[in-house]
Design a protein around this motif. Structure first.
Motif, short mmCIF file in Angstrom:
data_model
loop_
_atom_site.label_atom_id
_atom_site.label_comp_id
_atom_site.label_asym_id
_atom_site.label_seq_id
_atom_site.Cartn_x
_atom_site.Cartn_y
_atom_site.Cartn_z
N MET A 47 2.54 16.07 14.80
CA MET A 47 3.26 14.84 14.48
C MET A 47 3.58 14.10 15.78
O MET A 47 4.03 14.68 16.75
N SER A 48 3.32 12.79 15.80
CA SER A 48 3.57 11.99 17.00
C SER A 48 5.07 11.76 17.19
O SER A 48 5.88 11.99 16.29
N ARG A 49 5.44 11.30 18.38
CA ARG A 49 6.85 11.02 18.68
C ARG A 49 7.39 9.91 17.78
O ARG A 49 6.75 8.88 17.60
N LYS A 50 8.58 10.10 17.25
CA LYS A 50 9.24 9.05 16.48
C LYS A 50 9.95 8.12 17.47
O LYS A 50 10.79 8.54 18.28
N LEU A 91 6.71 -4.89 28.57
CA LEU A 91 7.66 -4.02 29.28
C LEU A 91 8.10 -2.87 28.38
O LEU A 91 8.10 -1.71 28.80
N ALA A 92 8.48 -3.21 27.15
CA ALA A 92 8.94 -2.17 26.22
C ALA A 92 7.82 -1.18 25.91
O ALA A 92 8.05 0.03 25.80
N MET A 93 6.59 -1.69 25.76
CA MET A 93 5.46 -0.82 25.46
C MET A 93 5.20 0.15 26.61
O MET A 93 4.90 1.32 26.40
N GLU A 94 5.34 -0.33 27.85
CA GLU A 94 5.19 0.55 29.00
C GLU A 94 6.31 1.60 29.02
O GLU A 94 6.10 2.74 29.43
N GLY A 95 7.50 1.19 28.59
CA GLY A 95 8.59 2.16 28.49
C GLY A 95 8.25 3.27 27.52
O GLY A 95 8.45 4.45 27.81
N VAL A 96 7.72 2.91 26.36
CA VAL A 96 7.32 3.90 25.36
C VAL A 96 6.21 4.79 25.91
O VAL A 96 6.23 6.02 25.75
N ARG A 97 5.25 4.20 26.57
CA ARG A 97 4.11 4.96 27.10
C ARG A 97 4.56 6.00 28.12
O ARG A 97 3.93 7.06 28.27
N ASN A 98 5.67 5.72 28.79
CA ASN A 98 6.13 6.61 29.85
C ASN A 98 7.33 7.47 29.48
O ASN A 98 7.94 8.08 30.36
N MET A 105 4.18 -3.34 15.55
CA MET A 105 2.75 -3.43 15.22
C MET A 105 1.90 -2.97 16.40
O MET A 105 0.81 -2.40 16.20
N GLY A 106 2.36 -3.17 17.64
CA GLY A 106 1.64 -2.65 18.79
C GLY A 106 1.57 -1.14 18.77
O GLY A 106 0.52 -0.53 19.04
N ILE A 107 2.70 -0.50 18.43
CA ILE A 107 2.72 0.96 18.33
C ILE A 107 1.82 1.42 17.20
O ILE A 107 1.07 2.40 17.34
N ARG A 108 1.84 0.71 16.07
CA ARG A 108 1.00 1.10 14.94
C ARG A 108 -0.48 1.00 15.30
O ARG A 108 -1.27 1.88 14.95
N MET A 109 -0.86 -0.07 16.00
CA MET A 109 -2.27 -0.26 16.35
C MET A 109 -2.76 0.80 17.34
O MET A 109 -3.95 1.11 17.39
N HIS A 110 -1.84 1.34 18.16
CA HIS A 110 -2.24 2.27 19.23
C HIS A 110 -1.48 3.59 19.11
O HIS A 110 -1.12 4.20 20.13
N GLU A 111 -1.25 4.03 17.90
CA GLU A 111 -0.43 5.21 17.65
C GLU A 111 -0.97 6.46 18.34
O GLU A 111 -0.22 7.22 18.94
N LYS A 112 -2.28 6.65 18.29
CA LYS A 112 -2.85 7.88 18.86
C LYS A 112 -2.71 7.93 20.37
O LYS A 112 -2.28 8.94 20.94
N GLU A 113 -3.06 6.83 21.05
CA GLU A 113 -3.00 6.88 22.51
C GLU A 113 -1.58 6.90 23.03
O GLU A 113 -1.32 7.39 24.13
#
Length: 508
Positions: free
Chosen positions: A1-4, A215-222, A248-256
């Motif tokens: 299961m991926s991170r919530k 910025l927020a997406m980079e925060g999630v990625r890290n 929607m950005g997280i949904r589109m790139h959930e796996k990576e």
């Protein structure tokens, strides 16, 4: 299961701080219900010590939400702030106190008059400990973290975690960072702060350089597991991270990203339109995810591709964010059933047949003046009804005389709060100036019209003209108003009166 990834909505707090976007308690409750339909994890309901109205809003929202989401109140690192916030959240099943202090050299030097970092850390630690006396869930924000050194920020975050913070908020308060630099900041904290693995790392990014979502997406990625955002990206200055974009950005790139959210994305369009209607801030047509052109195609090449296979030009199914792929074209020949069906599809609830008959009458009046009545027209029609039902002064009639070389003249009839008709006439440099002056003669409101904009609700020469105005009261408060009609001068009168009604209600 991926991170919530938890979605922390601050539309009712940071979004409302945007000049002209203030909401009353009833409007905040309407927004709260929509946030619950979206399934957000945390609702930041307000800043309780800032005003009695905000205190009451936090109380009412906490009661409305129950245990369906965490309800959060903002404070400064001040005991009195925290005490008042705790009182507002009393009885809430899932309360959170959000406290903090500045960490950047700019904030410590200028906002806190030369406070040292050690003093700021001590105040932050004391605030967290004081908040923990009331609640088990305490979030700490290190304001302007985006401009602090990595080492100073790490010292503060480690200290407040040791003091009992359960969530640490790393805000790029001024939208200063480049996305990759912000990502490095989050990773540094993950690698160097003791105990950070036991708390939630939150990011709160502003859009001053147009990169809040990145910025927020980079925060999630890290390593961040909570994103603080608003509907439509509403917020101070250039706004905040837009919830619809980050989700929607997280949904589109959930796996990576190894991440997901639990948001009901099909509610995004309704949420966007609701916030726009309440605040008077229009959504730009090319806005990602929820703009009116987000899934529109005018190029012949694009049309051909989409007809053959939607995915050739659309990475998102419009239905996934609330758009309806098909539409019923409404005209003056449409019956009651068609209108009722369309309104229900758009999310409106008709309380009784008497109310529907009045709506149908307004619809027929509009349809007689237009070839087709589209969804945007219906939203404007219903918005006008809601605004008129809560108004102190109601526009009954207006007549404009203008042209070259005559002097623009406006005659306005209003129904005052006591049900009495009052009429006034005045002149102006143009028809809008004349109608506003005529309204002022009746209402006698002390304010200045500081912003005026008009746009067509739909396409075509018979489109409704939607006017948005902002007025400034003598104390500096800004109020917005909206009006829509086929006649632009009538729309202007409705918008100006709507703004004045908001101001008078706030002052009463």
């Amino acid at each position: 299961m991926s991170r919530k990834i938890q979605i922390f909505d601050t539309t009712l707090r940071d979004g409302e701080q945007c000049p002209g976007a203030s909401m009353n308690t009833q409007e905040k409750l309407v927004v709260t219900r929509q946030l619950l339909r979206l399934g957000v994890d945390v609702i930041e309901a307000g800043f309780p010590i800032s005003s009695p109205g905000d205190f009451q809003s936090v109380q009412r929202i906490a009661a409305e939400v129950g245990d369906k989401a965490i309800v959060c109140g903002l404070t400064r690192a001040v005991e009195k702030d925290i005490d008042v916030c705790a009182e507002a959240l009393k009885g809430c099943p899932r309360p959170r106190i959000h406290t903090g202090i500045g960490v950047s050299p700019e904030h410590l030097m200028y906002k806190f008059r030369g406070m040292s970092l050690d003093e700021a850390i001590d105040r932050g630690v004391h605030a967290v400990k004081h908040a923990r006396k009331y609640v088990d869930d305490v979030e700490f924000y290190a304001e302007d973290a985006g401009r602090a050194s990595f080492e100073d920020l790490a010292r503060m975050i480690e200290a407040v975690i040791a003091a009992g913070a359960t969530v640490v908020n790393i805000p790029d308060t001024t939208g200063y960072n480049m996305p990759w630099h912000f990502g490095e900041r989050i990773k540094y904290l993950c690698d160097h702060v003791r105990g950070i693995e036991d708390v939630t790392i939150s990011v709160h990014c502003h859009n001053d350089l147009g990169m809040a979502t990145a910025l927020a997406m980079e925060g999630v990625r890290n390593g961040a597991t909570q994103v603080e955002c608003t509907i439509n990206g509403l917020g101070e200055r250039a706004g905040n991270t837009a919830m619809e974009e980050i989700v929607m950005g997280i949904r589109m790139h959930e796996k990576e990203l190894d991440a997901h959210t639990d948001i009901n994305t099909k509610e995004f369009l309704q949420a966007s339109r609701l916030i726009s209607s309440i605040t008077g801030f229009p959504v730009q047509p090319n806005k990602a995810i929820v703009g009116s052109n987000a899934f529109a195609h005018s190029s012949g090449i694009h049309q051909d591709g989409v007809i053959k296979q939607r995915e050739t030009y659309e990475i998102i199914d419009p239905a996934d964010v609330g758009f309806n792929g098909s539409s019923i074209v409404l005209t003056a020949r449409s019956g009651h059933a068609a209108l009722r069906h369309r309104l229900e599809l758009l999310g409106y609830t008709i309380e009784n047949d008497e109310q529907f008959e009045q709506i149908h009458k307004d619809f027929l009046d509009l349809a007689d003046r237009k070839k087709e009545v589209l969804d945007e027209d219906l939203h404007s029609l219903m918005g006008e009804r809601e605004r008129s039902e809560s108004a102190l002064y109601v526009l009954k009639a207006t007549q404009i005389s203008c042209g070259q070389p005559s002097t623009p003249t406006a005659t306005v009839t209003l129904i005052d709060p006591f049900g009495k008709e009052r009429t006034a006439c005045d002149f102006g440099t143009g028809p809008v100036d004349a109608v506003c002056k005529a309204i002022n003669k009746i209402v006698r409101a002390d304010c200045e019209l500081t912003e005026f904009s008009v746009q067509a609700v739909t396409h075509g020469i018979d489109a409704l003209g939607e006017v948005t105005v902002r007025i400034t009261a003598p104390d500096g408060q800004v109020f917005s108003g909206r009006g829509s009609e086929c006649d632009i001068t009538v729309s202007s009168a409705m918008a100006y009166l709507n703004a004045i009604n908001r101001m008078l209600r706030k002052q009463s």
